[in-house]
Design a protein around this motif. Sequence first.
Motif, PDB file in Angstrom:
ATOM      1  N   ALA A 250      49.614  38.858  -1.709  1.00  0.00           N
ATOM      2  CA  ALA A 250      49.513  39.953  -2.840  1.00  0.00           C
ATOM      3  C   ALA A 250      49.299  41.467  -2.436  1.00  0.00           C
ATOM      4  O   ALA A 250      50.111  42.402  -2.644  1.00  0.00           O
ATOM      5  CB  ALA A 250      48.466  39.875  -3.780  1.00  0.00           C
ATOM      6  N   ALA A 251      48.612  41.708  -1.352  1.00  0.00           N
ATOM      7  CA  ALA A 251      48.218  42.688  -0.789  1.00  0.00           C
ATOM      8  C   ALA A 251      49.341  43.395   0.111  1.00  0.00           C
ATOM      9  O   ALA A 251      49.757  44.800  -0.011  1.00  0.00           O
ATOM     10  CB  ALA A 251      47.083  42.787   0.339  1.00  0.00           C
ATOM     11  N   THR A 252      50.213  42.450   0.817  1.00  0.00           N
ATOM     12  CA  THR A 252      51.326  43.046   1.718  1.00  0.00           C
ATOM     13  C   THR A 252      52.346  43.581   0.288  1.00  0.00           C
ATOM     14  O   THR A 252      53.035  44.392   0.761  1.00  0.00           O
ATOM     15  CB  THR A 252      51.898  41.956   2.260  1.00  0.00           C
ATOM     16  OG1 THR A 252      50.765  41.303   3.263  1.00  0.00           O
ATOM     17  CG2 THR A 252      53.063  42.268   3.197  1.00  0.00           C
ATOM     18  N   ILE A 253      52.653  42.563  -0.728  1.00  0.00           N
ATOM     19  CA  ILE A 253      53.543  43.063  -1.475  1.00  0.00           C
ATOM     20  C   ILE A 253      53.383  44.318  -2.349  1.00  0.00           C
ATOM     21  O   ILE A 253      54.214  45.294  -2.365  1.00  0.00           O
ATOM     22  CB  ILE A 253      53.787  42.115  -2.446  1.00  0.00           C
ATOM     23  CG1 ILE A 253      54.343  40.691  -1.824  1.00  0.00           C
ATOM     24  CG2 ILE A 253      54.953  42.435  -3.724  1.00  0.00           C
ATOM     25  CD1 ILE A 253      54.446  39.432  -2.807  1.00  0.00           C
ATOM     26  N   ALA A 254      52.057  44.625  -2.565  1.00  0.00           N
ATOM     27  CA  ALA A 254      51.510  45.709  -3.026  1.00  0.00           C
ATOM     28  C   ALA A 254      51.882  47.090  -2.216  1.00  0.00           C
ATOM     29  O   ALA A 254      52.246  48.111  -2.626  1.00  0.00           O
ATOM     30  CB  ALA A 254      50.293  45.721  -3.524  1.00  0.00           C
ATOM     31  N   ALA A 255      51.725  46.756  -0.799  1.00  0.00           N
ATOM     32  CA  ALA A 255      51.794  47.762   0.031  1.00  0.00           C
ATOM     33  C   ALA A 255      53.191  48.281   0.367  1.00  0.00           C
ATOM     34  O   ALA A 255      53.671  49.441   0.396  1.00  0.00           O
ATOM     35  CB  ALA A 255      51.215  47.569   1.306  1.00  0.00           C
ATOM     36  N   VAL A 256      54.094  47.303   0.319  1.00  0.00           N
ATOM     37  CA  VAL A 256      55.405  47.500   0.529  1.00  0.00           C
ATOM     38  C   VAL A 256      56.009  48.218  -0.694  1.00  0.00           C
ATOM     39  O   VAL A 256      57.099  48.917  -0.718  1.00  0.00           O
ATOM     40  CB  VAL A 256      56.210  45.968   0.718  1.00  0.00           C
ATOM     41  CG1 VAL A 256      57.763  46.385   0.736  1.00  0.00           C
ATOM     42  CG2 VAL A 256      55.918  45.569   2.084  1.00  0.00           C
ATOM     43  N   ASP A 257      55.494  47.871  -1.906  1.00  0.00           N
ATOM     44  CA  ASP A 257      55.878  48.516  -3.173  1.00  0.00           C
ATOM     45  C   ASP A 257      55.756  50.156  -3.124  1.00  0.00           C
ATOM     46  O   ASP A 257      56.695  50.709  -3.566  1.00  0.00           O
ATOM     47  CB  ASP A 257      55.192  47.889  -4.445  1.00  0.00           C
ATOM     48  CG  ASP A 257      55.707  48.274  -5.654  1.00  0.00           C
ATOM     49  OD1 ASP A 257      56.683  48.373  -5.948  1.00  0.00           O
ATOM     50  OD2 ASP A 257      54.669  49.117  -6.286  1.00  0.00           O
ATOM     51  N   ARG A 258      54.401  50.247  -2.741  1.00  0.00           N
ATOM     52  CA  ARG A 258      53.990  51.851  -2.636  1.00  0.00           C
ATOM     53  C   ARG A 258      55.134  52.402  -1.723  1.00  0.00           C
ATOM     54  O   ARG A 258      55.396  53.438  -2.149  1.00  0.00           O
ATOM     55  CB  ARG A 258      52.714  51.898  -2.123  1.00  0.00           C
ATOM     56  CG  ARG A 258      51.814  51.312  -3.402  1.00  0.00           C
ATOM     57  CD  ARG A 258      50.377  51.786  -2.907  1.00  0.00           C
ATOM     58  NE  ARG A 258      49.836  51.348  -1.646  1.00  0.00           N
ATOM     59  CZ  ARG A 258      49.153  50.103  -1.877  1.00  0.00           C
ATOM     60  NH1 ARG A 258      48.664  49.662  -2.930  1.00  0.00           N
ATOM     61  NH2 ARG A 258      48.727  49.564  -0.540  1.00  0.00           N
ATOM     62  N   GLN A 259      55.272  51.914  -0.610  1.00  0.00           N
ATOM     63  CA  GLN A 259      56.373  52.649   0.236  1.00  0.00           C
ATOM     64  C   GLN A 259      57.692  52.749  -0.222  1.00  0.00           C
ATOM     65  O   GLN A 259      58.473  53.657   0.175  1.00  0.00           O
ATOM     66  CB  GLN A 259      56.322  51.700   1.540  1.00  0.00           C
ATOM     67  CG  GLN A 259      55.117  51.846   2.511  1.00  0.00           C
ATOM     68  CD  GLN A 259      55.005  50.814   3.809  1.00  0.00           C
ATOM     69  OE1 GLN A 259      56.191  50.397   3.964  1.00  0.00           O
ATOM     70  NE2 GLN A 259      54.082  50.840   4.621  1.00  0.00           N
ATOM     71  N   MET A 260      58.166  51.637  -0.797  1.00  0.00           N
ATOM     72  CA  MET A 260      59.325  51.677  -1.390  1.00  0.00           C
ATOM     73  C   MET A 260      59.699  52.985  -2.567  1.00  0.00           C
ATOM     74  O   MET A 260      60.652  53.382  -2.778  1.00  0.00           O
ATOM     75  CB  MET A 260      60.096  50.214  -2.062  1.00  0.00           C
ATOM     76  CG  MET A 260      60.167  49.148  -0.773  1.00  0.00           C
ATOM     77  SD  MET A 260      60.600  47.850  -1.456  1.00  0.00           S
ATOM     78  CE  MET A 260      62.172  48.222  -2.417  1.00  0.00           C
ATOM     79  N   ARG A 261      58.479  52.979  -3.253  1.00  0.00           N
ATOM     80  CA  ARG A 261      58.543  53.960  -4.417  1.00  0.00           C
ATOM     81  C   ARG A 261      58.511  55.545  -3.950  1.00  0.00           C
ATOM     82  O   ARG A 261      59.027  56.490  -4.632  1.00  0.00           O
ATOM     83  CB  ARG A 261      57.402  53.825  -5.159  1.00  0.00           C
ATOM     84  CG  ARG A 261      57.413  52.470  -6.190  1.00  0.00           C
ATOM     85  CD  ARG A 261      56.278  52.183  -7.247  1.00  0.00           C
ATOM     86  NE  ARG A 261      56.177  51.015  -7.833  1.00  0.00           N
ATOM     87  CZ  ARG A 261      57.098  50.756  -8.833  1.00  0.00           C
ATOM     88  NH1 ARG A 261      57.501  51.864  -9.392  1.00  0.00           N
ATOM     89  NH2 ARG A 261      56.938  49.618  -9.391  1.00  0.00           N
ATOM     90  N   THR A 262      58.181  55.617  -2.777  1.00  0.00           N
ATOM     91  CA  THR A 262      58.350  56.918  -1.982  1.00  0.00           C
ATOM     92  C   THR A 262      59.977  57.444  -2.015  1.00  0.00           C
ATOM     93  O   THR A 262      60.185  58.571  -1.930  1.00  0.00           O
ATOM     94  CB  THR A 262      57.840  57.028  -0.885  1.00  0.00           C
ATOM     95  OG1 THR A 262      58.251  56.176   0.182  1.00  0.00           O
ATOM     96  CG2 THR A 262      56.420  56.745  -0.717  1.00  0.00           C
TER      97      THR A 262
END
Length: 409
Positions: A71-83
Amino acid sequence: MSDFRHAARQALTIARRDFTATVMTPTFLLFLLSPLFMIGFGVVGSLSASTAASGGEGKERIVVIATHDRAATIAAVDRQMRTVFSTVSARPELRVEAPIGNNPAGQARAMFDRHDVEVAAVLYGPLGRPHILRTASGRSEANYLAQLAEQTLRAEKAGGTAPLSKAETEVINRVQATSSGMSQAAYFAALGIFFLTLMLSGQVVGAMAEERSNKVIEVLAAAVPLESVFFGKLIGAFGSALLFVGFWFTLLVNLPRLLPSGASFFFDDIGTAVGPVFPLLFVAYFTMAYMLQSAVFLGLGSLASSQREIQMLSLPITVFQFAMLGLASYAAGHAGSWIALAAEIFPFSSPLAMAAHAANAPEIWPHFLALAWQALWVAIIVTIAARLFRRGVLKSGGPKRRSKRKAMA
């Protein structure tokens, strides 16, 4: 005094009379501020539409069913992709939920029946071969979840979500306008002339019809040549229109001072090929477009006997104006084509198309020819309108015919 100077003096007298009668009234102040009401209605409409749209978007979600250790990895990747997106809300908010039981497919399907949120897409299963469920309108959200699974696997193989590179960005200001910026300027020039002409030229027909119903035009025609009356009314109406344009142009020029710093980057790429001469050409082509359309409306107002006839005749002319805008808009985006050349030659689309031409091409000499051509058509239309009014309403012939009748008498 020559005949031309005498006719010009009479036309200016009529122009001063019409200008004073139009401007020195409380209704002209309302007319001057009428764009504020239009802007207000537009703002209220856009706020209502955005409120209605944001009410649904605020509840929309995309869901990933994954274990707690991912869950933490998916959330971190999601924040990077939204940039990558220009706005944070370009994709719905992500929710990572732990699997319940041994039926992740049933859990995913049950997400679409929830009432507290609107689920657009759900991802479940192994990230190497994920299974995605989406709504009919959730195609972009499903593609986003597929990329989220791909980038999560890459991050896990790389040993974490920490960035591997750090870019240094430098802002470059363009010295010259781009071709797309000149095309945008060309389109905005044609649209601006069309909008101003459509809003301002219609007032001529009402004033002419009112004076005809009050028998004022017959009195003026008895004292002044009818061509001078028509030209004077055109000049007077243009004076009030020029006052309107000058007022709003002053406000728009000072508008960037009220904008926050950094907001002017929207206009950095927009420019014109002719450079500083473009505002003068814009005013000149607005003058020609206004004179052409007002001359047509003036002829209609002199021939129409009621307000109902004016409304019936104004509608086809308005549709014709929109057709000229479409022709000029195509010419703005396809400079040098035969359609653009036809739009620049046809008198009623020529002011709009030539304003677009000034944004796309640096040559100045074609504009002198175009302005002379358009001024010729203004004179032709005014002359035709005056003769139609003289023969159809005043029931009299031209000056030569009257002089022959007097000689015979």
